[in-house]
Design a protein around this motif. Sequence first.
Motif, mmCIF file in Angstrom:
data_model
loop_
_atom_site.group_PDB
_atom_site.id
_atom_site.type_symbol
_atom_site.label_atom_id
_atom_site.label_comp_id
_atom_site.label_asym_id
_atom_site.label_seq_id
_atom_site.Cartn_x
_atom_site.Cartn_y
_atom_site.Cartn_z
ATOM 1 N N LEU A 1 -6.981 -0.115 4.212
ATOM 2 C CA LEU A 1 -5.527 -0.852 5.056
ATOM 3 C C LEU A 1 -4.774 0.216 4.392
ATOM 4 N N PHE A 2 -3.908 0.470 3.698
ATOM 5 C CA PHE A 2 -3.122 0.868 3.460
ATOM 6 C C PHE A 2 -3.567 2.251 3.697
ATOM 7 N N MET A 3 -4.283 3.026 3.600
ATOM 8 C CA MET A 3 -3.945 4.557 3.913
ATOM 9 C C MET A 3 -4.762 4.819 5.563
ATOM 10 N N ALA A 4 -5.476 3.490 6.127
ATOM 11 C CA ALA A 4 -5.235 3.501 7.893
ATOM 12 C C ALA A 4 -3.850 3.235 8.111
ATOM 13 N N VAL B 1 4.848 0.835 2.751
ATOM 14 C CA VAL B 1 4.668 1.332 3.831
ATOM 15 C C VAL B 1 5.492 2.166 4.599
ATOM 16 N N LEU B 2 6.142 1.708 4.323
ATOM 17 C CA LEU B 2 8.455 1.780 4.926
ATOM 18 C C LEU B 2 8.097 3.285 3.859
ATOM 19 N N TRP C 1 -3.262 12.422 0.159
ATOM 20 C CA TRP C 1 -1.806 10.925 -0.302
ATOM 21 C C TRP C 1 -1.574 10.516 -0.730
ATOM 22 N N THR C 2 -1.919 9.591 0.609
ATOM 23 C CA THR C 2 -1.705 7.871 1.168
ATOM 24 C C THR C 2 -3.045 7.634 0.272
ATOM 25 N N PHE C 3 -4.456 8.047 -0.215
ATOM 26 C CA PHE C 3 -5.192 7.451 -0.619
ATOM 27 C C PHE C 3 -5.189 6.900 -1.913
ATOM 28 N N LYS C 4 -4.449 8.373 -2.417
ATOM 29 C CA LYS C 4 -4.078 7.817 -4.544
ATOM 30 C C LYS C 4 -2.420 7.587 -4.353
ATOM 31 N N ASP D 1 -1.738 -9.678 -6.454
ATOM 32 C CA ASP D 1 -2.411 -8.277 -6.420
ATOM 33 C C ASP D 1 -2.139 -7.687 -4.720
ATOM 34 N N ALA D 2 -1.156 -8.189 -4.180
ATOM 35 C CA ALA D 2 -0.560 -7.485 -2.246
ATOM 36 C C ALA D 2 -0.455 -6.113 -2.779
ATOM 37 N N THR D 3 -0.334 -5.408 -3.601
ATOM 38 C CA THR D 3 0.426 -3.738 -3.467
ATOM 39 C C THR D 3 -1.236 -3.326 -4.453
ATOM 40 N N THR D 4 -2.148 -4.404 -5.122
ATOM 41 C CA THR D 4 -2.352 -3.135 -5.752
ATOM 42 C C THR D 4 -3.672 -3.208 -4.902
ATOM 43 N N ILE D 5 -3.483 -0.850 -5.067
ATOM 44 C CA ILE D 5 -4.695 0.144 -4.869
ATOM 45 C C ILE D 5 -5.251 0.476 -5.767
#
Length: 308
Positions: free
Chosen positions: A85-88, A175-176, A238-241, A256-260
């Motif tokens: 979700l973060f990546m997309a 994200v911003l 770059w966003t995936f990692k 865990d709201a921002t844990t990737i």
Amino acid sequence: MLTAARGRPPRGRRPALGPYLLVAPAVLGMLYLLLYPFGRALLISFQDFRLRELIRGDAEFVGLRNYQTLLGDPRFWDVVRRTFLFMAVNVLAIMILSTLVALMIERLGRVGRAVVLGSLVLVWAVPVVAATTVFQWLFHSEFGIVNETLTDLGFTSFEGYPWFADGGAAFTILVLLVVWQSVPFAAITLYSALTTVPAELHESARLDGAGATRVFRSVTFPLVRPIFMLVVSLEVIWTFKAFVQIWVMTRGGPGDATTILPVHAVQTALASQRYDLGAAASMVTVLLMSGVLVLYFRQLFRQEGKHL
């Protein structure tokens, strides 16, 4: 016979090794820096490697047990879904904004173009930790300018609002931040690609009655598609990692709201001293990211009429 043999090297003469010897130290150093950490992490992911093994160095080989433990944890799959979700969200926002900025730069005059490009380069040059710290100050609950501005505008509910204590708000701020840091590179690259499109094609399309949207879709985008797809693939990586921004700002919280995945791997390795599970999480991250890129490039080559 002389003509046919003119382009051939003399018989028995060996190719020059000088250029290869000159670049060999750099190539070997790069391979060592890239492959050794990856190989070491891969080995640890198949071992029982905790604090004791880190000190004594007698780790036991356990096969796929770490991967079974990791993949059997429901929290891990929540992290995987959040990572995608973060990546997309980031890649979609980055590519839309970057394309709009590149098109705007193309239509500016010389002075305006220089100002915008200079501003983008300055934003791009800001170190990641410094930019993350600035965003922390902006959204600080007591002293942040965002809360102060919103309160002055009449939104009194934002007075002292704890942005980083709310999972959705913290995710949005990250994200911003990632979008703000990534747009300059993507926009400059796309603008460089736009400059290669012949102006005659645009003029011909406009003479045929095509509007700006149709010109971009039918003329501009097909010509810059390879660069556009390359930028997309880089932004996916770059966003995936993304790790530094999240670790400095929230350390994966609240909850865990921002844990990737990269954050989860570090949390597992450091907090629980389970370096084996952390290494396994890193390997799964590499596999998932590689899978995304393989599917993406297959689709790209299929569109280009080629086969992977």
